[in-house]
Design a protein around this motif. Structure first.
Motif, PDB file in Angstrom:
ATOM      1  N   TYR A   1     -21.025  24.831 -23.551  1.00 57.05           N
ATOM      2  CA  TYR A   1     -21.406  23.604 -22.560  1.00 57.05           C
ATOM      3  C   TYR A   1     -20.030  23.356 -22.042  1.00 57.05           C
ATOM      4  N   PHE A   2     -20.194  23.412 -20.581  1.00 54.03           N
ATOM      5  CA  PHE A   2     -18.771  23.309 -19.765  1.00 54.03           C
ATOM      6  C   PHE A   2     -19.299  22.032 -18.796  1.00 54.03           C
ATOM      7  N   GLY A   3     -18.645  20.948 -18.970  1.00 55.10           N
ATOM      8  CA  GLY A   3     -19.280  19.799 -18.235  1.00 55.10           C
ATOM      9  C   GLY A   3     -18.012  19.666 -17.250  1.00 55.10           C
ATOM     10  N   VAL A   4     -18.328  19.145 -15.972  1.00 49.88           N
ATOM     11  CA  VAL A   4     -17.533  18.750 -14.902  1.00 49.88           C
ATOM     12  C   VAL A   4     -18.133  17.482 -14.516  1.00 49.88           C
ATOM     13  N   ARG A   5     -17.287  17.008 -13.409  1.00 50.55           N
ATOM     14  CA  ARG A   5     -17.828  15.910 -12.581  1.00 50.55           C
ATOM     15  C   ARG A   5     -18.600  15.971 -11.524  1.00 50.55           C
ATOM     16  N   SER A   6     -18.378  17.039 -10.683  1.00 54.33           N
ATOM     17  CA  SER A   6     -19.315  17.425  -9.540  1.00 54.33           C
ATOM     18  C   SER A   6     -19.001  18.787  -9.388  1.00 54.33           C
ATOM     19  N   GLU A   7     -19.772  19.505  -8.348  1.00 57.13           N
ATOM     20  CA  GLU A   7     -19.991  20.709  -8.089  1.00 57.13           C
ATOM     21  C   GLU A   7     -18.487  21.347  -7.753  1.00 57.13           C
ATOM     22  N   ARG A   8     -17.915  20.434  -6.930  1.00 56.52           N
ATOM     23  CA  ARG A   8     -16.478  20.984  -6.490  1.00 56.52           C
ATOM     24  C   ARG A   8     -15.534  21.325  -7.653  1.00 56.52           C
ATOM     25  N   ASP A   9     -15.804  20.749  -8.782  1.00 57.31           N
ATOM     26  CA  ASP A   9     -14.820  20.827  -9.887  1.00 57.31           C
ATOM     27  C   ASP A   9     -15.020  21.927 -10.830  1.00 57.31           C
ATOM     28  N   ILE A  10     -16.113  22.727 -10.638  1.00 51.24           N
ATOM     29  CA  ILE A  10     -16.752  23.878 -11.156  1.00 51.24           C
ATOM     30  C   ILE A  10     -15.650  24.991 -11.090  1.00 51.24           C
TER      31      ILE A  10
ATOM     32  N   GLN B   1     -23.848  32.455 -24.779  1.00 50.95           N
ATOM     33  CA  GLN B   1     -24.621  31.499 -23.627  1.00 50.95           C
ATOM     34  C   GLN B   1     -23.807  30.293 -22.896  1.00 50.95           C
ATOM     35  N   VAL B   2     -23.829  30.528 -21.693  1.00 48.11           N
ATOM     36  CA  VAL B   2     -23.059  29.625 -20.938  1.00 48.11           C
ATOM     37  C   VAL B   2     -24.204  28.424 -20.127  1.00 48.11           C
ATOM     38  N   HIS B   3     -23.866  27.002 -20.433  1.00 47.99           N
ATOM     39  CA  HIS B   3     -24.313  25.988 -19.805  1.00 47.99           C
ATOM     40  C   HIS B   3     -23.406  25.113 -19.049  1.00 47.99           C
ATOM     41  N   VAL B   4     -23.605  25.138 -17.651  1.00 51.73           N
ATOM     42  CA  VAL B   4     -22.564  24.343 -16.809  1.00 51.73           C
ATOM     43  C   VAL B   4     -23.221  23.109 -16.654  1.00 51.73           C
ATOM     44  N   VAL B   5     -22.667  21.927 -16.639  1.00 51.86           N
ATOM     45  CA  VAL B   5     -23.317  20.643 -16.437  1.00 51.86           C
ATOM     46  C   VAL B   5     -22.643  19.516 -15.623  1.00 51.86           C
ATOM     47  N   VAL B   6     -23.114  19.176 -14.861  1.00 50.67           N
ATOM     48  CA  VAL B   6     -22.518  18.401 -13.594  1.00 50.67           C
ATOM     49  C   VAL B   6     -22.933  17.014 -13.968  1.00 50.67           C
ATOM     50  N   THR B   7     -21.745  16.040 -13.913  1.00 44.56           N
ATOM     51  CA  THR B   7     -22.335  14.606 -14.078  1.00 44.56           C
ATOM     52  C   THR B   7     -22.999  14.176 -12.951  1.00 44.56           C
ATOM     53  N   SER B   8     -22.357  14.341 -11.836  1.00 48.66           N
ATOM     54  CA  SER B   8     -23.369  13.673 -10.592  1.00 48.66           C
ATOM     55  C   SER B   8     -23.584  14.737  -9.534  1.00 48.66           C
ATOM     56  N   GLY B   9     -24.517  14.574  -8.826  1.00 42.62           N
ATOM     57  CA  GLY B   9     -24.821  15.550  -7.871  1.00 42.62           C
ATOM     58  C   GLY B   9     -25.797  16.711  -8.409  1.00 42.62           C
ATOM     59  N   GLN B  10     -26.017  17.644  -7.530  1.00 46.97           N
ATOM     60  CA  GLN B  10     -26.805  18.683  -7.782  1.00 46.97           C
ATOM     61  C   GLN B  10     -25.734  20.036  -7.486  1.00 46.97           C
ATOM     62  N   ALA B  11     -25.718  21.196  -8.516  1.00 46.64           N
ATOM     63  CA  ALA B  11     -25.140  22.556  -8.300  1.00 46.64           C
ATOM     64  C   ALA B  11     -25.909  23.533  -8.725  1.00 46.64           C
ATOM     65  N   SER B  12     -26.074  24.764  -7.995  1.00 46.29           N
ATOM     66  CA  SER B  12     -26.914  25.915  -8.001  1.00 46.29           C
ATOM     67  C   SER B  12     -26.668  26.380  -9.505  1.00 46.29           C
ATOM     68  N   ALA B  13     -27.814  26.596 -10.328  1.00 44.59           N
ATOM     69  CA  ALA B  13     -27.867  27.196 -11.547  1.00 44.59           C
ATOM     70  C   ALA B  13     -27.088  26.212 -12.566  1.00 44.59           C
ATOM     71  N   CYS B  14     -26.909  24.876 -12.254  1.00 45.08           N
ATOM     72  CA  CYS B  14     -26.292  23.972 -13.313  1.00 45.08           C
ATOM     73  C   CYS B  14     -27.247  22.960 -13.621  1.00 45.08           C
ATOM     74  N   ARG B  15     -26.939  22.221 -14.916  1.00 44.54           N
ATOM     75  CA  ARG B  15     -27.596  21.306 -15.121  1.00 44.54           C
ATOM     76  C   ARG B  15     -27.042  20.067 -14.746  1.00 44.54           C
ATOM     77  N   THR B  16     -27.729  18.788 -14.714  1.00 42.66           N
ATOM     78  CA  THR B  16     -27.203  17.465 -14.201  1.00 42.66           C
ATOM     79  C   THR B  16     -27.375  16.477 -15.417  1.00 42.66           C
ATOM     80  N   GLY B  17     -26.172  15.807 -15.733  1.00 40.52           N
ATOM     81  CA  GLY B  17     -25.972  14.940 -16.764  1.00 40.52           C
ATOM     82  C   GLY B  17     -24.754  15.151 -17.639  1.00 40.52           C
ATOM     83  N   LEU B  18     -24.570  14.586 -18.754  1.00 39.70           N
ATOM     84  CA  LEU B  18     -23.529  14.550 -19.489  1.00 39.70           C
ATOM     85  C   LEU B  18     -23.914  15.869 -20.516  1.00 39.70           C
ATOM     86  N   VAL B  19     -22.750  16.583 -21.057  1.00 42.57           N
ATOM     87  CA  VAL B  19     -22.966  17.627 -21.940  1.00 42.57           C
ATOM     88  C   VAL B  19     -23.531  17.123 -23.361  1.00 42.57           C
ATOM     89  N   THR B  20     -23.436  15.761 -23.610  1.00 49.49           N
ATOM     90  CA  THR B  20     -24.120  15.217 -24.921  1.00 49.49           C
ATOM     91  C   THR B  20     -25.373  15.199 -24.616  1.00 49.49           C
TER      92      THR B  20
END
Length: 327
Positions: A231-240, A257-276
Motif C-alpha cells: 500500500y503506497f500512500g501519497v498526498r495527491s496525484e503529483r506525488d506519485i 500486489q500494489v495499491h496506490v492510495v491518494v489522500t486527496s483528489g482523484q488519480a487514474s487506477a488509484c484509490r482515494t483516502g488513507l492507507v489505513t
C-alpha cells in the motif's frame, strides 16, 4: 546472577554490571548488532521481567512497565531478569562503517522528490530496508534509506525536498554530480526477515517507498515466494512516483500486489483516502502477516495501531518512521 533468554530458552550466568550485548555475545547467543553505539537500533530487545540499567536514556534508571524495549549495547545488567531477543534465524550482523562515495546521478522524480545515486569507494554491506547517515558537508548530515541492494554497486536514496529545509535545501540547490559524500551505516532494524514464508504487508508513505523497494527487491533476490501486499500512500496525484519500478517488480514477483492510495483528489487506477482505510477495507484479519511500515510518523503510528488490532504480532511489525529533524 542469572539471565533467562527467550526464545532460545537459555539461562546465562553473568556478573552484575555487565553489558547485555557483551553477555549475549560471550555466551554465543545469536543477536543482531551493528554500530555498538546506540544509534542503529539493530540490537533492540525486550525486558520481560526484572530491571536493567539503560545508559542510552537521558537519565539512567531502572525500567518501568512502559519501558520494556532497550538496546542491548546500551544496557547493563543489575539483577536477574528475563529478556526476549529477536528470532535467532533473523540475526544480521553488518559492521557499521564509514565509506566515501561520489554522486553519480541526481534525478527529479516528482516536484519535490529527488533520486540520488552514489558510487561508494568500497562496498557497504546492509540488509534490505536499512538506512545510512549521509554527510554532504560538515553542516549537512541526514539519514536516508537505501532503495536498492548492496549487490548493486551503487547506493540509491530518495529525498523529499522540504521548504526551508537546511539539508534538503542544500541537496536541491548545491549538490551536484561528482561531489563527495560520506556514508555511515548501516542503521535500522526494519530490515527484511528472510526466513519468513508467510504473507507480507508493506506500507510506504511518500519516500518511504525507498526502503520498501529495497525489501521487495531483497525478496526477489533471495528467491522468496511470499505474497506481498504493498500500500503506497501519497498526498495527491503529483506525488506519485516509481510506478514503472513497481510494474517491473510485479513481473519478477507475480505474488506482489500494489495499491496506490491518494489522500486527496482523484488519480487514474488509484484509490482515494488513507492507507489505513484501504487496508481495513481489504482485510478482516492480518493474522500470520509480517508488516513493514515506512514513512511519516503519523502514518506509521496509525498503521501500527491498526495492524496490531488486525492480528499482527507487535514483534513482527518492522517500522521506520521518517522524522523531520534536521531536514
Amino acid at each position: 546472577m542469572e539471565i533467562f533468554v527467550r526464545p532460545v530458552q537459555r539461562t546465562l550466568n553473568v556478573a552484575a554490571g555487565v553489558n547485555l550485548l557483551d553477555a549475549l555475545r560471550a555466551h554465543d547467543v545469536p543477536v543482531s548488532y551493528s554500530c555498538l553505539a546506540g544509534r542503529c537500533g539493530t540490537c533492540r530487545c525486550k525486558i520481560v521481567d526484572g530491571n536493567v540499567l539503560d545508559s542510552g536514556r537521558e537519565v539512567q534508571r531502572p525500567l518501568g512497565a512502559q519501558d520494556q524495549y532497550v538496546l542491548a549495547c546500551q544496557t547493563f545488567l543489575t539483577e536477574s531478569c528475563t529478556i526476549e531477543i529477536p528470532e535467532p534465524d533473523e540475526v544480521v550482523v553488518h559492521t557499521a562503517r564509514i565509506v566515501k562515495a561520489t554522486v553519480v546521478a541526481l534525478e527529479d522524480q516528482t516536484h519535490d522528490i529527488k533520486r540520488i545515486r552514489l558510487r561508494p569507494s568500497k562496498p557497504l554491506d546492509f540488509s534490505p530496508g536499512q538506512y545510512a547517515q549521509l554527510q554532504f558537508t560538515p553542516d549537512h548530515i541526514r539519514p536516508y534509506s537505501m532503495a536498492g541492494l548492496c549487490a548493486d554497486g551503487e547506493l540509491e536514496f530518495h529525498v523529499r525536498l522540504v521548504a526551508d529545509g537546511r539539508v534538503t535545501g542544500y541537496i536541491a540547490k548545491d549538490l551536484k554530480v561528482g561531489d563527495a559524500v560520506r556514508v555511515s551505516g548501516p542503521l535500522g532494524s526494519a530490515y527484511l526477515r528472510r526466513k519468513h514464508e508467510g504473507p507480507m504487508l508493506c506500507v510506504a508513505g511518500g519516500t518511504g517507498l525507498a526502503p520498501i523497494l529495497s525489501i521487495i527487491r531483497g525478496v526477489i533476490a533471495e528467491g522468496m515466494q511470499n505474497p506481498i501486499h504493498l500500500y503506497f500512500g501519497v498526498r495527491s496525484e503529483r506525488d506519485i512516483y516509481g510506478l514503472e519500478w513497481l510494474e517491473a517488480l510485479k513481473l519478477e514477483h507475480p505474488q506482489l500486489q500494489v495499491h496506490v492510495v491518494v489522500t486527496s483528489g482523484q488519480a487514474s487506477a488509484c484509490r482515494t483516502g488513507l492507507v489505513t482505510e484501504a487496508i481495513a477495507q481489504d482485510w478482516s484479519s492480518l493474522d500470520g502477516f509480517r508488516a513493514y511500515l515506512c514513512g511519516a510518523p503519523p502514518m506509521v503510528e496509525a498503521t501500527t495501531l491498526l495492524v496490531k488490532q488486525m492480528g499482527v504480532l507487535p514483534e513482527q511489525i518492522y517500522a521506520d518512521a521518517f522524522y523531520a529533524s534536521g531536514t
